[in-house]
Every structure is written in C-alpha cells, then in structure tokens.
Motif scaffolding. Sequence first.
Motif, PDB file in Angstrom:
ATOM      1  N   THR A   1      36.848   2.694 -21.329  1.00  0.00           N
ATOM      2  CA  THR A   1      38.527   2.073 -21.216  1.00  0.00           C
ATOM      3  C   THR A   1      38.939   2.985 -22.612  1.00  0.00           C
ATOM      4  OG1 THR A   1      38.294   0.124 -20.142  1.00  0.00           O
ATOM      5  CG2 THR A   1      40.115   1.036 -21.350  1.00  0.00           C
ATOM      6  N   VAL A   2      40.397   3.811 -22.129  1.00  0.00           N
ATOM      7  CA  VAL A   2      40.332   4.557 -23.392  1.00  0.00           C
ATOM      8  C   VAL A   2      42.009   3.875 -23.796  1.00  0.00           C
ATOM      9  CG1 VAL A   2      40.990   6.569 -23.814  1.00  0.00           C
ATOM     10  CG2 VAL A   2      38.754   6.341 -23.012  1.00  0.00           C
ATOM     11  N   LYS A   3      42.706   3.988 -24.996  1.00  0.00           N
ATOM     12  CA  LYS A   3      44.231   3.679 -24.495  1.00  0.00           C
ATOM     13  C   LYS A   3      44.314   4.423 -25.827  1.00  0.00           C
ATOM     14  CE  LYS A   3      42.918  -1.151 -25.022  1.00  0.00           C
ATOM     15  NZ  LYS A   3      42.456  -2.601 -25.975  1.00  0.00           N
ATOM     16  N   VAL A   4      46.246   4.854 -25.699  1.00  0.00           N
ATOM     17  CA  VAL A   4      46.829   6.061 -26.353  1.00  0.00           C
ATOM     18  C   VAL A   4      46.872   4.996 -27.931  1.00  0.00           C
ATOM     19  CG1 VAL A   4      48.971   6.815 -26.734  1.00  0.00           C
ATOM     20  CG2 VAL A   4      47.977   6.512 -24.585  1.00  0.00           C
ATOM     21  N   GLY A   5      46.502   6.199 -28.794  1.00  0.00           N
ATOM     22  CA  GLY A   5      46.703   5.837 -29.624  1.00  0.00           C
ATOM     23  C   GLY A   5      45.383   5.204 -30.633  1.00  0.00           C
TER      24      GLY A   5
ATOM     25  N   VAL B   1      44.166  10.202 -29.281  1.00  0.00           N
ATOM     26  CA  VAL B   1      44.945   9.635 -27.670  1.00  0.00           C
ATOM     27  C   VAL B   1      45.645  10.275 -27.902  1.00  0.00           C
ATOM     28  CG1 VAL B   1      44.169   8.765 -25.459  1.00  0.00           C
ATOM     29  CG2 VAL B   1      41.859   8.537 -26.989  1.00  0.00           C
ATOM     30  N   LEU B   2      46.178  11.055 -27.129  1.00  0.00           N
ATOM     31  CA  LEU B   2      47.679  11.368 -26.940  1.00  0.00           C
ATOM     32  C   LEU B   2      48.247  11.001 -25.860  1.00  0.00           C
ATOM     33  CD1 LEU B   2      48.237  14.383 -29.027  1.00  0.00           C
ATOM     34  CD2 LEU B   2      48.613  12.083 -29.733  1.00  0.00           C
ATOM     35  N   GLY B   3      47.262  10.723 -24.581  1.00  0.00           N
ATOM     36  CA  GLY B   3      48.088  11.112 -22.752  1.00  0.00           C
ATOM     37  C   GLY B   3      46.615  11.296 -22.018  1.00  0.00           C
ATOM     38  N   PHE B   4      46.906  11.099 -20.922  1.00  0.00           N
ATOM     39  CA  PHE B   4      46.064  11.445 -20.226  1.00  0.00           C
ATOM     40  C   PHE B   4      46.714  12.232 -18.369  1.00  0.00           C
ATOM     41  CE2 PHE B   4      45.514   6.355 -22.181  1.00  0.00           C
ATOM     42  CZ  PHE B   4      44.697   6.617 -22.046  1.00  0.00           C
ATOM     43  N   ASN B   5      45.641  12.455 -18.195  1.00  0.00           N
ATOM     44  CA  ASN B   5      46.208  13.730 -16.755  1.00  0.00           C
ATOM     45  C   ASN B   5      46.493  14.615 -17.542  1.00  0.00           C
ATOM     46  OD1 ASN B   5      45.216  11.705 -15.004  1.00  0.00           O
ATOM     47  ND2 ASN B   5      46.536  10.397 -15.160  1.00  0.00           N
ATOM     48  N   GLY B   6      46.699  15.327 -18.350  1.00  0.00           N
ATOM     49  CA  GLY B   6      46.436  16.223 -19.116  1.00  0.00           C
ATOM     50  C   GLY B   6      48.091  16.515 -19.373  1.00  0.00           C
ATOM     51  N   ASP B   7      49.269  14.877 -19.224  1.00  0.00           N
ATOM     52  CA  ASP B   7      50.428  14.514 -20.292  1.00  0.00           C
ATOM     53  C   ASP B   7      49.710  14.032 -20.925  1.00  0.00           C
ATOM     54  OD1 ASP B   7      51.114  16.347 -17.597  1.00  0.00           O
ATOM     55  OD2 ASP B   7      50.800  14.444 -17.072  1.00  0.00           O
ATOM     56  N   LYS B   8      51.068  14.209 -22.256  1.00  0.00           N
ATOM     57  CA  LYS B   8      51.070  13.830 -24.038  1.00  0.00           C
ATOM     58  C   LYS B   8      51.322  12.044 -23.290  1.00  0.00           C
ATOM     59  CE  LYS B   8      51.435  17.046 -26.653  1.00  0.00           C
ATOM     60  NZ  LYS B   8      52.327  17.020 -28.334  1.00  0.00           N
ATOM     61  N   ILE B   9      51.571  10.837 -23.830  1.00  0.00           N
ATOM     62  CA  ILE B   9      51.909   9.089 -23.631  1.00  0.00           C
ATOM     63  C   ILE B   9      53.153   8.790 -24.380  1.00  0.00           C
ATOM     64  CG2 ILE B   9      51.893   7.347 -22.531  1.00  0.00           C
ATOM     65  CD1 ILE B   9      49.798   8.114 -20.954  1.00  0.00           C
ATOM     66  N   SER B  10      54.217   8.393 -24.789  1.00  0.00           N
ATOM     67  CA  SER B  10      54.759   7.503 -25.813  1.00  0.00           C
ATOM     68  C   SER B  10      53.900   6.328 -26.068  1.00  0.00           C
ATOM     69  CB  SER B  10      55.740   7.435 -25.743  1.00  0.00           C
ATOM     70  OG  SER B  10      56.171   6.871 -26.887  1.00  0.00           O
ATOM     71  N   LYS B  11      53.409   6.224 -27.453  1.00  0.00           N
ATOM     72  CA  LYS B  11      52.840   4.512 -27.561  1.00  0.00           C
ATOM     73  C   LYS B  11      54.192   4.231 -27.589  1.00  0.00           C
ATOM     74  CE  LYS B  11      50.206   6.463 -32.202  1.00  0.00           C
ATOM     75  NZ  LYS B  11      50.228   6.486 -33.408  1.00  0.00           N
ATOM     76  N   ASP B  12      55.085   3.663 -27.252  1.00  0.00           N
ATOM     77  CA  ASP B  12      56.473   3.399 -26.422  1.00  0.00           C
ATOM     78  C   ASP B  12      56.415   2.863 -25.137  1.00  0.00           C
ATOM     79  OD1 ASP B  12      56.824   1.937 -29.568  1.00  0.00           O
ATOM     80  OD2 ASP B  12      58.071   4.002 -29.130  1.00  0.00           O
ATOM     81  N   ALA B  13      55.100   3.596 -23.861  1.00  0.00           N
ATOM     82  CA  ALA B  13      55.121   3.661 -23.181  1.00  0.00           C
ATOM     83  C   ALA B  13      54.722   2.037 -22.357  1.00  0.00           C
ATOM     84  CB  ALA B  13      54.948   4.869 -22.610  1.00  0.00           C
ATOM     85  N   PRO B  14      54.522   2.029 -21.529  1.00  0.00           N
ATOM     86  CA  PRO B  14      54.197   0.690 -20.844  1.00  0.00           C
ATOM     87  C   PRO B  14      53.458   0.442 -20.871  1.00  0.00           C
ATOM     88  CG  PRO B  14      56.147   0.858 -19.055  1.00  0.00           C
ATOM     89  CD  PRO B  14      55.426   2.346 -19.912  1.00  0.00           C
TER      90      PRO B  14
ATOM     91  N   PRO C   1      37.779  10.171 -20.405  1.00  0.00           N
ATOM     92  CA  PRO C   1      37.864  10.579 -18.724  1.00  0.00           C
ATOM     93  C   PRO C   1      38.650  12.409 -18.585  1.00  0.00           C
ATOM     94  CG  PRO C   1      38.883   8.290 -19.884  1.00  0.00           C
ATOM     95  CD  PRO C   1      38.611   8.829 -21.102  1.00  0.00           C
ATOM     96  N   MET C   2      37.812  12.548 -17.873  1.00  0.00           N
ATOM     97  CA  MET C   2      38.177  13.635 -17.504  1.00  0.00           C
ATOM     98  C   MET C   2      40.208  13.891 -18.136  1.00  0.00           C
ATOM     99  SD  MET C   2      36.344  16.027 -17.894  1.00  0.00           S
ATOM    100  CE  MET C   2      34.418  15.918 -17.719  1.00  0.00           C
ATOM    101  N   ASN C   3      40.695  15.417 -18.405  1.00  0.00           N
ATOM    102  CA  ASN C   3      42.567  15.891 -18.733  1.00  0.00           C
ATOM    103  C   ASN C   3      42.794  14.921 -19.863  1.00  0.00           C
ATOM    104  OD1 ASN C   3      41.864  17.502 -17.094  1.00  0.00           O
ATOM    105  ND2 ASN C   3      42.014  16.919 -15.674  1.00  0.00           N
ATOM    106  N   THR C   4      41.807  13.869 -20.290  1.00  0.00           N
ATOM    107  CA  THR C   4      42.616  13.118 -21.473  1.00  0.00           C
ATOM    108  C   THR C   4      42.904  13.963 -22.449  1.00  0.00           C
ATOM    109  OG1 THR C   4      41.429  11.176 -20.786  1.00  0.00           O
ATOM    110  CG2 THR C   4      42.023  11.592 -23.417  1.00  0.00           C
ATOM    111  N   ILE C   5      43.952  13.395 -23.247  1.00  0.00           N
ATOM    112  CA  ILE C   5      45.460  15.091 -24.270  1.00  0.00           C
ATOM    113  C   ILE C   5      44.777  14.034 -25.166  1.00  0.00           C
ATOM    114  CG2 ILE C   5      46.990  16.013 -25.154  1.00  0.00           C
ATOM    115  CD1 ILE C   5      46.018  16.526 -22.472  1.00  0.00           C
ATOM    116  N   VAL C   6      43.982  14.770 -26.509  1.00  0.00           N
ATOM    117  CA  VAL C   6      43.769  14.221 -27.754  1.00  0.00           C
ATOM    118  C   VAL C   6      44.284  15.079 -28.773  1.00  0.00           C
ATOM    119  CG1 VAL C   6      41.924  13.103 -27.301  1.00  0.00           C
ATOM    120  CG2 VAL C   6      41.771  14.917 -27.802  1.00  0.00           C
ATOM    121  N   LYS C   7      44.512  14.858 -29.976  1.00  0.00           N
ATOM    122  CA  LYS C   7      44.543  15.277 -31.410  1.00  0.00           C
ATOM    123  C   LYS C   7      43.508  15.201 -32.534  1.00  0.00           C
ATOM    124  CE  LYS C   7      47.938  16.033 -35.208  1.00  0.00           C
ATOM    125  NZ  LYS C   7      48.921  15.192 -35.425  1.00  0.00           N
ATOM    126  N   VAL C   8      43.512  16.819 -32.938  1.00  0.00           N
ATOM    127  CA  VAL C   8      42.038  16.567 -33.206  1.00  0.00           C
ATOM    128  C   VAL C   8      42.151  17.372 -34.965  1.00  0.00           C
ATOM    129  CG1 VAL C   8      39.926  17.313 -33.670  1.00  0.00           C
ATOM    130  CG2 VAL C   8      40.281  17.108 -31.432  1.00  0.00           C
TER     131      VAL C   8
END
Length: 252
Positions: A59-63, A157-170, A101-108
């Motif tokens: 399990t991985v969470k945005v942020g 962690v910024l997002g999944f499946n190749g897309d960034k996801i807002s921390k305010d997203a559901p 997970p593969m295609n996780t977007i991260v900021k390094v």
Amino acid sequence: MQLLFHRLIIVILSSFLFYGCVSKQKVDFSRSSSTQKQNSLVSTMRPYTIHGKTYYPQTVKVGEIENGLASWYGPKFHGKRTSSGEIYDMHAMTAAHKTFPMNTIVKVTNLNNSKSAIVRINDRGPFVKGRIIDLSKQAAAKLDIISTGTAPVKVEVLGFNGDKISKDAPKEKRIFVGGNFMVQIGAFRNLNGAKFYQKSHNGEGGYKTIIKTYQKDEIPLHRVFLTGFKSEDEARDFIKFTNINGAFIVRE
C-alpha cells in the motif's frame, strides 16, 4: 474488352487488400500506452525474491515520504528490458524502486543541494543495503549525482498510473493498495482439523481466519490463514510478536 474488364477487377481487389493490410498495422498509441501500464502494473505487483530476500509491493499513499540513499544506473542497462517489461531508456525520467507499484510518480529531492526531479517508477531495485531508489542517468544528472554516484534524498509519492494526484483528491484516489497479505498459520490433510484450528485462531490480533484448499500429490491440503494485513511490515510484526510455529507471509 472482357480481358480489360477482368484486369480492372484484379487491380481494384489488389488495392483493397493492400490498404486493408496497411490499416491493420496502425496503432492507437494512447490506448497501447494505457494497456502497457495496466499489464506492467498487474505483473509486477507480485512478490519477487532477490539474493534470498522476498520483496512485497504494498500500500502506498500520495504524500508518503521516504528518506535514504539514491543511486543511478545507465549505459550498462540502456536498451534492456526492465521489470515492468518496458525497455530501459537512460535518457528518460524514470527510476527503480523495490516496492512502489509500477508507474508510481515520485518527486526525488537531493538533500545535499535541494535539487529535485519527478520520475516514474518502471523497474525494481536497487538491491544494495541502504539505497531506496535507483535513478535513470537523466534524472541523476538533474539532481547532480552523476559524479558522486549516490546522494541522500527525500522521495515523495505524487501519484499513480503515470499521473500526479492532488493531496486534496478523494481518499480512494490518493491510496494505491497493491494487495492484501495473509499469514499462513497451519496446514492440514484433515479438513476437520483445519476447521478446528481456524475456529481457535479466528479473531487473533483482530484478524480473520480462512481456509484455502490446494492439491498436493493429488491429495487435498487445507491451509489456514489469518487475513487482513495491509503491508508486509504489518504481517511481519504480527509473526514476530506471536508464538505461532511455522507462520509465514503470503500475498493474496
């Protein structure tokens, strides 16, 4: 006249066949890319073992933030297939991680100079103690770690499946659950024995017991599991602090 007519028909049919073949070779790149991501995601969420150690994508969470050493890999692997099935391109903004997970977007972020880069996870590694992420040559250059080889970094962690996801997203969009984990606590040839063991351990530590039946040497083997663990660490902690002989982790 009849011969001319027959030749005309042959020319028309040949044209249809030619264009038909050409149209079949056309590729919808957007659809192909999406399918590739889904296939690589499914195939690489399975546990895998390197140097005798098994790694469980979890399990991985945005942020979510992880700190440790970053390294990079380049020419030796350029053009070779990654764990996700993609061809490694050292000039692309990608990276390898042991469990994301593969295609996780991260900021390094390089903690030595505050330089940062956004990369997509498409490979597994690094399998060197203390290192948490292996960057492509391009990403390493942006962080200025080509010459040093490694650097202390923060990975967010910024997002999944190749897309960034807002921390305010559901919540359901901000969390990627790679799968649940189970702990096998017993295995029985006799179903009644398995049921008794299941009942006696049900609810232990707040986890539910189930029985799964497999065939071994053409004889049923009834395996008893505790279920509901959301990560490898959670399952390992349970085994460590309980006294169930022979217990081990299985990913659902």
